[in-house]
Write an enzyme that holds these catalytic residues in place. Structure first.
Site, PDB file in Angstrom:
ATOM      1  N   PRO A  55      -4.440 -15.653  -0.109  1.00  0.00           N
ATOM      2  CA  PRO A  55      -3.240 -15.291  -0.858  1.00  0.00           C
ATOM      3  C   PRO A  55      -3.518 -14.512  -2.147  1.00  0.00           C
ATOM      4  O   PRO A  55      -2.585 -14.315  -2.939  1.00  0.00           O
ATOM      5  CB  PRO A  55      -2.615 -16.644  -1.164  1.00  0.00           C
ATOM      6  CG  PRO A  55      -3.789 -17.553  -1.319  1.00  0.00           C
ATOM      7  CD  PRO A  55      -4.827 -17.068  -0.333  1.00  0.00           C
ATOM      8  N   ASN A  56      -4.750 -14.099  -2.377  1.00  0.00           N
ATOM      9  CA  ASN A  56      -5.084 -13.318  -3.575  1.00  0.00           C
ATOM     10  C   ASN A  56      -4.571 -13.975  -4.858  1.00  0.00           C
ATOM     11  O   ASN A  56      -3.900 -13.337  -5.677  1.00  0.00           O
ATOM     12  CB  ASN A  56      -4.560 -11.894  -3.475  1.00  0.00           C
ATOM     13  CG  ASN A  56      -5.456 -10.980  -2.651  1.00  0.00           C
ATOM     14  OD1 ASN A  56      -4.981 -10.266  -1.774  1.00  0.00           O
ATOM     15  ND2 ASN A  56      -6.764 -10.994  -2.905  1.00  0.00           N
ATOM     16  N   TYR A  69      -8.373  -8.534  10.695  1.00  0.00           N
ATOM     17  CA  TYR A  69      -7.716  -8.614   9.395  1.00  0.00           C
ATOM     18  C   TYR A  69      -6.236  -8.339   9.623  1.00  0.00           C
ATOM     19  O   TYR A  69      -5.841  -7.209   9.868  1.00  0.00           O
ATOM     20  CB  TYR A  69      -8.326  -7.566   8.463  1.00  0.00           C
ATOM     21  CG  TYR A  69      -8.303  -7.909   6.995  1.00  0.00           C
ATOM     22  CD1 TYR A  69      -7.433  -8.860   6.462  1.00  0.00           C
ATOM     23  CD2 TYR A  69      -9.152  -7.254   6.110  1.00  0.00           C
ATOM     24  CE1 TYR A  69      -7.423  -9.156   5.118  1.00  0.00           C
ATOM     25  CE2 TYR A  69      -9.155  -7.541   4.755  1.00  0.00           C
ATOM     26  CZ  TYR A  69      -8.288  -8.488   4.266  1.00  0.00           C
ATOM     27  OH  TYR A  69      -8.282  -8.778   2.924  1.00  0.00           O
ATOM     28  N   HIS A 101     -16.532  -8.675   1.759  1.00  0.00           N
ATOM     29  CA  HIS A 101     -15.172  -8.267   1.439  1.00  0.00           C
ATOM     30  C   HIS A 101     -14.945  -6.814   1.856  1.00  0.00           C
ATOM     31  O   HIS A 101     -15.883  -6.024   1.939  1.00  0.00           O
ATOM     32  CB  HIS A 101     -14.942  -8.423  -0.073  1.00  0.00           C
ATOM     33  CG  HIS A 101     -13.682  -7.825  -0.573  1.00  0.00           C
ATOM     34  ND1 HIS A 101     -13.649  -6.645  -1.289  1.00  0.00           N
ATOM     35  CD2 HIS A 101     -12.395  -8.236  -0.475  1.00  0.00           C
ATOM     36  CE1 HIS A 101     -12.413  -6.366  -1.617  1.00  0.00           C
ATOM     37  NE2 HIS A 101     -11.625  -7.305  -1.139  1.00  0.00           N
ATOM     38  N   SER A 102     -13.688  -6.485   2.103  1.00  0.00           N
ATOM     39  CA  SER A 102     -13.341  -5.127   2.506  1.00  0.00           C
ATOM     40  C   SER A 102     -12.122  -4.664   1.732  1.00  0.00           C
ATOM     41  O   SER A 102     -11.232  -5.452   1.412  1.00  0.00           O
ATOM     42  CB  SER A 102     -13.046  -5.093   4.013  1.00  0.00           C
ATOM     43  OG  SER A 102     -12.408  -3.892   4.387  1.00  0.00           O
ATOM     44  N   ASN A 103     -12.094  -3.375   1.446  1.00  0.00           N
ATOM     45  CA  ASN A 103     -10.911  -2.700   0.947  1.00  0.00           C
ATOM     46  C   ASN A 103     -10.677  -1.517   1.877  1.00  0.00           C
ATOM     47  O   ASN A 103     -11.462  -1.298   2.798  1.00  0.00           O
ATOM     48  CB  ASN A 103     -11.129  -2.235  -0.492  1.00  0.00           C
ATOM     49  CG  ASN A 103      -9.847  -2.135  -1.282  1.00  0.00           C
ATOM     50  OD1 ASN A 103      -8.799  -1.802  -0.742  1.00  0.00           O
ATOM     51  ND2 ASN A 103      -9.932  -2.422  -2.572  1.00  0.00           N
ATOM     52  N   LYS A 155      -3.910 -11.979   5.407  1.00  0.00           N
ATOM     53  CA  LYS A 155      -3.678 -11.671   3.997  1.00  0.00           C
ATOM     54  C   LYS A 155      -2.339 -12.268   3.586  1.00  0.00           C
ATOM     55  O   LYS A 155      -1.278 -11.828   4.037  1.00  0.00           O
ATOM     56  CB  LYS A 155      -3.667 -10.153   3.775  1.00  0.00           C
ATOM     57  CG  LYS A 155      -3.339  -9.732   2.349  1.00  0.00           C
ATOM     58  CD  LYS A 155      -4.407 -10.179   1.364  1.00  0.00           C
ATOM     59  CE  LYS A 155      -5.643  -9.306   1.473  1.00  0.00           C
ATOM     60  NZ  LYS A 155      -6.676  -9.671   0.463  1.00  0.00           N
ATOM     61  N   HIS A 208       0.823  -1.198   0.000  1.00  0.00           N
ATOM     62  CA  HIS A 208       0.000   0.000   0.000  1.00  0.00           C
ATOM     63  C   HIS A 208       0.865   1.259   0.000  1.00  0.00           C
ATOM     64  O   HIS A 208       1.875   1.341   0.704  1.00  0.00           O
ATOM     65  CB  HIS A 208      -0.902   0.038   1.237  1.00  0.00           C
ATOM     66  CG  HIS A 208      -2.062  -0.892   1.172  1.00  0.00           C
ATOM     67  ND1 HIS A 208      -3.241  -0.636   1.826  1.00  0.00           N
ATOM     68  CD2 HIS A 208      -2.238  -2.079   0.533  1.00  0.00           C
ATOM     69  CE1 HIS A 208      -4.099  -1.623   1.596  1.00  0.00           C
ATOM     70  NE2 HIS A 208      -3.507  -2.511   0.813  1.00  0.00           N
TER      71      HIS A 208
END
Length: 435
Positions: A235-236, A150, A333-335, A206, A30
């Site tokens: 793991p996206n 998270y 889901h969250s961002n 994550k 990020h």
């Protein structure tokens, strides 16, 4: 409501920026400032409906194009809202750069733009009839909505960087209270901090950052530290099918669900057929077009609904009903987000009988920054359904102005985790799968 001019007179879209810690994912890291957009639909008699969405420049352009067509709209006419948004966009497809919410399409782009306006319309509707948004979605089935801790791999702080302002920001990064977490001990310490402060009853890691064996070790450390809490790993889509199957076997009995281990519906279906735990997704079933292939192929056992790109709250409730029909679980889901989004998620979660898993939230990672007069607290791992009509929240105008000034001055205009990480690791590339 008699005598009130309820038609939309003005649409105000305010981009904002707030500090973001250097948290890692399969795309990169990020940047120092996260971007959001606050939407206000202003009607007569001072009535205002609120929405929140992504703040990247391409999305802002589409929001403004659609918002310019909404004057005169009745906020109860959300079908008319959808028509106006679609006409304004004209089939535009605007993919997100980091790709953490799956693929893009003209349909998904329209749903992303429609969502904050729909939420703001529901907020207005609630104020006009004196009822919470949850009542407009069928009524509350719970008065507290559970959320999950998270946890992220992260650097201790944003390193000094000489990169372009569009990536590093023109403002200095703000210190965050969370120390480095790049190994199992750091992950466990971070989880302890989140649970001690917020009372979370489940934990999501994550992943997709380090080789799979290191992340398996982190899961095992979390299980030892928190023997009674459900664990999740996301793991996206950083792993191949073969690696996903190996990790699934090695984490048998440890995970509540494994989220998006590998890219695409076909790959997920292969893993799901053999994995001992359910597979969850916010990357392969991400729009209405994905539901039939995803469900008929048995690719997922849990869908993480996200009203920001599923087209708002009512369409997310429709998604949950479809999941119920197919026997598929539901979470959210969250961002990186602010309090209007948390309020919308809470109203939705309160009204969903199908919500079978605690939802994700980035709220602790805001480090206390918000645009609300009274941010919703997380206590006992849950957010209480707010008192009052609509979303049950109101803007802090001073905070909104400060955060808009952050946006103006920070110079970041589009999230790009990969290019930002490449400043510090020139050879870094985003690969899915990586392992």
């Amino acid at each position: 409501m008699k005598g009130t001019d309820i038609r939309i007179r003005e649409v105000v879209i305010t981009p904002v920026a707030f500090p973001d810690p250097p948290i890692l994912n399969s795309a990169g890291v990020h940047q120092p400032w996260a971007l959001r957009a606050i939407v206000e639909l202003r009607c007569g008699d001072g009535l205002i409906g609120l929405g929140e969405t992504y703040g990247d420049a391409p999305h802002l352009e589409l929001l403004r194009s659609a918002g310019a067509t909404l004057a005169g709209l009745d906020p109860f006419d959300t079908n008319g809202l959808w028509r106006r948004v679609c006409e304004a966009l004209g089939g535009t497809d605007s993919p997100d750069r980091h790709g953490l919410t799956g693929g893009s399409s003209p349909q998904k782009t329209a749903l992303r733009v429609f969502s904050p306006f729909e939420v703001a319309c529901l907020d207005l509707q609630g104020h006009l009839i004196g009822r919470p948004v949850a009542d407009l979605l069928g009524g509350a089935v719970r008065d507290r909505v559970p959320f999950s801790a998270y946890v992220f791999y992260k650097w201790d702080a944003h390193p000094p960087a000489d990169g372009p302002a569009s990536l590093v920001g023109a403002l200095p990064p703000v210190d965050d209270p969370y120390p480095e977490a790049i190994d199992p001990a750091g992950i466990v310490a971070q989880a302890h901090r989140l649970i001690d402060q917020y009372g979370f009853g489940s934990i999501k890691l994550k992943g997709g950052v380090f080789p799979p064996d290191e992340e398996i070790a982190a899961i095992r450390a979390l299980r030892e530290a928190f023997p009674g809490l459900p664990l999740r790993l996301d793991p996206n889509a950083a792993w191949s099918v073969e690696t996903s199957l190996r990790v699934a076997e090695e984490t048998d009995g440890l995970l509540e669900y494994l989220e998006d281990p590998t890219p695409g519906i076909p790959g997920m279906a292969v893993v799901a057929a053999q994995a001992p735990m359910p597979l969850a997704t916010n990357m392969c079933v991400v729009s209405p077009d994905d539901i039939a292939p995803g469900f008929t192929q048995g690719a997922v056992g849990v869908v993480l609904a996200d009203h920001h790109y599923w087209g708002g709250l009512r369409r997310s409730a429709e998604l949950a009903a479809i999941c119920r029909t197919w026997g598929v679980g539901v979470s959210m889901h969250s961002n990186s987000h602010l309090g209007i989004s948390l309020a919308a998620m809470t109203q939705l979660g309160a009204a969903l009988p199908e919500l079978t898993y605690a939802a994700d939230t980035h709220t602790p990672w805001q480090c206390g920054v918000d645009v609300l007069e009274r941010p919703l607290p997380i206590t006992g791992g849950a957010v209480a359904l707010p008192d009052g009509p609509g979303l049950g929240v109101s803007l802090d105008r001073d905070a909104l102005a400060r955060m808009h000034e952050n946006f103006v001055r920070c110079a970041i205009r589009e999230r790009d985790d990969t290019s930002y990480r490449r400043i510090f690791e020139p050879g870094y590339t985003k690969r899915r799968p990586r392992w």
